[in-house]
Design a protein around this motif. Structure first.
Motif, PDB file in Angstrom:
ATOM      1  N   GLN A   1     -49.371 -26.754  28.922  1.00 38.85           N
ATOM      2  CA  GLN A   1     -49.477 -27.969  29.719  1.00 38.85           C
ATOM      3  C   GLN A   1     -48.253 -28.143  30.616  1.00 38.85           C
ATOM      4  O   GLN A   1     -48.377 -28.546  31.790  1.00 38.85           O
ATOM      5  CB  GLN A   1     -49.636 -29.190  28.809  1.00 38.85           C
ATOM      6  N   ASP A   2     -47.070 -27.850  30.098  1.00 41.05           N
ATOM      7  CA  ASP A   2     -45.855 -27.910  30.916  1.00 41.05           C
ATOM      8  C   ASP A   2     -45.941 -26.924  32.081  1.00 41.05           C
ATOM      9  O   ASP A   2     -45.515 -27.230  33.205  1.00 41.05           O
ATOM     10  CB  ASP A   2     -44.618 -27.589  30.070  1.00 41.05           C
ATOM     11  N   ALA A   3     -46.496 -25.739  31.798  1.00 39.72           N
ATOM     12  CA  ALA A   3     -46.663 -24.740  32.861  1.00 39.72           C
ATOM     13  C   ALA A   3     -47.631 -25.240  33.925  1.00 39.72           C
ATOM     14  O   ALA A   3     -47.424 -25.000  35.124  1.00 39.72           O
ATOM     15  CB  ALA A   3     -47.167 -23.430  32.266  1.00 39.72           C
ATOM     16  N   TYR A   4     -48.672 -25.959  33.495  1.00 40.24           N
ATOM     17  CA  TYR A   4     -49.627 -26.497  34.466  1.00 40.24           C
ATOM     18  C   TYR A   4     -48.962 -27.517  35.387  1.00 40.24           C
ATOM     19  O   TYR A   4     -49.236 -27.549  36.595  1.00 40.24           O
ATOM     20  CB  TYR A   4     -50.818 -27.135  33.750  1.00 40.24           C
ATOM     21  N   LEU A   5     -48.093 -28.342  34.835  1.00 40.85           N
ATOM     22  CA  LEU A   5     -47.389 -29.322  35.663  1.00 40.85           C
ATOM     23  C   LEU A   5     -46.522 -28.619  36.708  1.00 40.85           C
ATOM     24  O   LEU A   5     -46.468 -29.052  37.877  1.00 40.85           O
ATOM     25  CB  LEU A   5     -46.531 -30.231  34.785  1.00 40.85           C
ATOM     26  N   ARG A   6     -45.870 -27.538  36.316  1.00 44.33           N
ATOM     27  CA  ARG A   6     -45.056 -26.784  37.268  1.00 44.33           C
ATOM     28  C   ARG A   6     -45.943 -26.106  38.307  1.00 44.33           C
ATOM     29  O   ARG A   6     -45.596 -26.023  39.490  1.00 44.33           O
ATOM     30  CB  ARG A   6     -44.198 -25.754  36.521  1.00 44.33           C
TER      31      ARG A   6
ATOM     32  N   ASP B   1     -48.641 -27.397  24.229  1.00 39.87           N
ATOM     33  CA  ASP B   1     -47.675 -28.184  24.998  1.00 39.87           C
ATOM     34  C   ASP B   1     -47.014 -27.329  26.077  1.00 39.87           C
ATOM     35  O   ASP B   1     -46.779 -27.794  27.210  1.00 39.87           O
ATOM     36  CB  ASP B   1     -46.603 -28.767  24.078  1.00 39.87           C
ATOM     37  N   THR B   2     -46.702 -26.090  25.733  1.00 41.39           N
ATOM     38  CA  THR B   2     -46.053 -25.190  26.685  1.00 41.39           C
ATOM     39  C   THR B   2     -46.978 -24.888  27.856  1.00 41.39           C
ATOM     40  O   THR B   2     -46.547 -24.896  29.022  1.00 41.39           O
ATOM     41  CB  THR B   2     -45.645 -23.883  25.977  1.00 41.39           C
TER      42      THR B   2
ATOM     43  N   GLU C   1     -47.412 -26.265  19.740  1.00 45.20           N
ATOM     44  CA  GLU C   1     -46.347 -26.034  20.708  1.00 45.20           C
ATOM     45  C   GLU C   1     -46.835 -25.151  21.847  1.00 45.20           C
ATOM     46  O   GLU C   1     -46.408 -25.312  22.997  1.00 45.20           O
ATOM     47  CB  GLU C   1     -45.135 -25.397  20.027  1.00 45.20           C
TER      48      GLU C   1
ATOM     49  N   ARG D   1     -37.851 -23.171  23.985  1.00 41.93           N
ATOM     50  CA  ARG D   1     -38.313 -23.813  22.748  1.00 41.93           C
ATOM     51  C   ARG D   1     -37.842 -23.052  21.510  1.00 41.93           C
ATOM     52  O   ARG D   1     -37.546 -23.656  20.478  1.00 41.93           O
ATOM     53  CB  ARG D   1     -39.842 -23.891  22.735  1.00 41.93           C
TER      54      ARG D   1
ATOM     55  N   LEU E   1     -40.358 -20.980  29.291  1.00 44.38           N
ATOM     56  CA  LEU E   1     -40.489 -22.213  28.505  1.00 44.38           C
ATOM     57  C   LEU E   1     -40.438 -21.898  27.008  1.00 44.38           C
ATOM     58  O   LEU E   1     -39.830 -22.645  26.228  1.00 44.38           O
ATOM     59  CB  LEU E   1     -41.799 -22.914  28.853  1.00 44.38           C
ATOM     60  N   CYS E   2     -41.068 -20.808  26.608  1.00 49.39           N
ATOM     61  CA  CYS E   2     -41.055 -20.426  25.191  1.00 49.39           C
ATOM     62  C   CYS E   2     -39.653 -20.055  24.734  1.00 49.39           C
ATOM     63  O   CYS E   2     -39.243 -20.411  23.618  1.00 49.39           O
ATOM     64  CB  CYS E   2     -42.002 -19.248  24.949  1.00 49.39           C
TER      65      CYS E   2
END
Length: 326
Positions: free
Chosen positions: A48-53, A45-46, A42, A80, A76-77
């Protein structure tokens, strides 16, 4: 004569610079996310989500990219953790944090776990501490992790969480008291661990006896009140409740030995900042255990994760070990 664009005008330069900037912050971001979530998968994944932002953000407006990224990952954490609590309440058997191998602060080629290079910081990612953090609300956990593991001042934490500084101080104080308090969740270390070299020697003795199926040898290294915690998650056979007491643990281990896959081996590695054990067949990891030891060398707690959904990250790390046979 062919003209060339200036370095900052070359196609892809901005994206490449952004990727380099993000990579520089990645270990810290993963460290925050792993401590917050207790799950390496997780946490990945978090991040990676931060990288997209990060990729979509107007970075010309960012004065402090590290603080911006830390805030994104923390938020994000928190999102989750809300759903994770409900999932863990329905979990089959004991829930344990997902293990990471931390030798030297992170294996070459494997994602790190944050600033773990110094020995005195490794207890901040210990299995016992991660279990203690499960007692906290998401907000308490965020404040505690940012303050204790990463040394953020309360004013900066307040900015990351969009809270008042006084509120952050109250959350931290409450979290510290709950972490230090008694509980029956297998989280609190019952003794200070021995020196690292001695700790590894004691774990090696435990593993040597287990490898040989030497019940008499195991009896000598297990504390009378030893507890075995097994996390199979309903995916593999494991004890659904903690196994307490030397005699019960010995009988349980004897049964485990009879059921263990042929060719399985035990290898001592560093798990979550302290000597632990990987159960494996070649490079295929079947389980990862943290082992708590008293200063006199007796094992007090073994926490074995065998849920295959929780072993992917550690298995990728373990593949870099010569002992894995990969």
């Amino acid at each position: 004569m062919t003209s060339h664009p200036a370095p900052d005008e070359r196609p892809g330069t901005d994206a490449e610079a952004a990727a380099r900037e993000f990579t520089a912050h990645r270990p810290r971001l993963f460290g925050i996310a792993y401590r917050m979530l207790g799950s390496a998968a997780e946490a990945e994944d978090t991040v990676q989500d931060a990288y997209l932002r990060w990729s979509d953000a107007d970075r010309t407006e960012l004065v402090h990219p590290g603080a911006w990224l830390a805030k994104v990952v923390t938020r994000l954490c928190l999102n989750r953790l809300t759903s994770a609590r409900a999932t863990r309440e329905r979990y089959t058997g004991p829930w344990l944090p997902e293990p990471v191998l931390t030798a030297g602060g992170g294996l070459p080629g494997a994602p790190g776990t944050g600033p773990l290079e110094a020995a005195e910081r490794r207890d901040e990612v210990s299995t016992a501490l991660l279990l203690l953090l499960e007692r906290l609300t998401p907000a308490e956990r965020a404040v505690y992790v940012l303050r204790e593991a990463f040394g953020y001042p309360h004013r900066e934490i307040a900015g990351l969480l969009d809270l008042g500084e006084a509120n952050c101080r109250q959350l931290y104080g409450r979290a510290a008291r709950r972490v230090a308090g008694p509980g029956d969740d297998g989280a609190a270390a019952r003794f200070d661990p021995p020196a690292p070299e001695r700790h590894r020697e004691f774990v090696e003795s435990f593993v040597a006896a287990a490898r040989e199926g030497d019940l008499a040898g195991l009896e000598k290294v297990l504390a009378a009140d030893v507890v075995w915690w097994g996390d199979g998650g309903g995916k593999v056979r494991s004890a659904l409740r903690p196994v307490r007491g030397r005699d019960h643990v010995l009988r349980f281990l004897a049964g485990v030995a009879r059921r263990t896959e042929e060719g399985a081996r035990l290898t001592v590695v560093e798990v979550n900042g302290a000597p632990g054990v990987v159960l494996h067949v070649g490079a295929r990891v079947l389980g990862v255990a943290s082992v708590d030891v008293r200063p006199d060398g007796l094992v007090t707690d073994v926490r074995m994760v065998m849920n295959p959904d929780k072993l992917g990250y550690a298995a990728r790390q373990f593949a870099a070990y010569p002992e894995s046979g990969a």
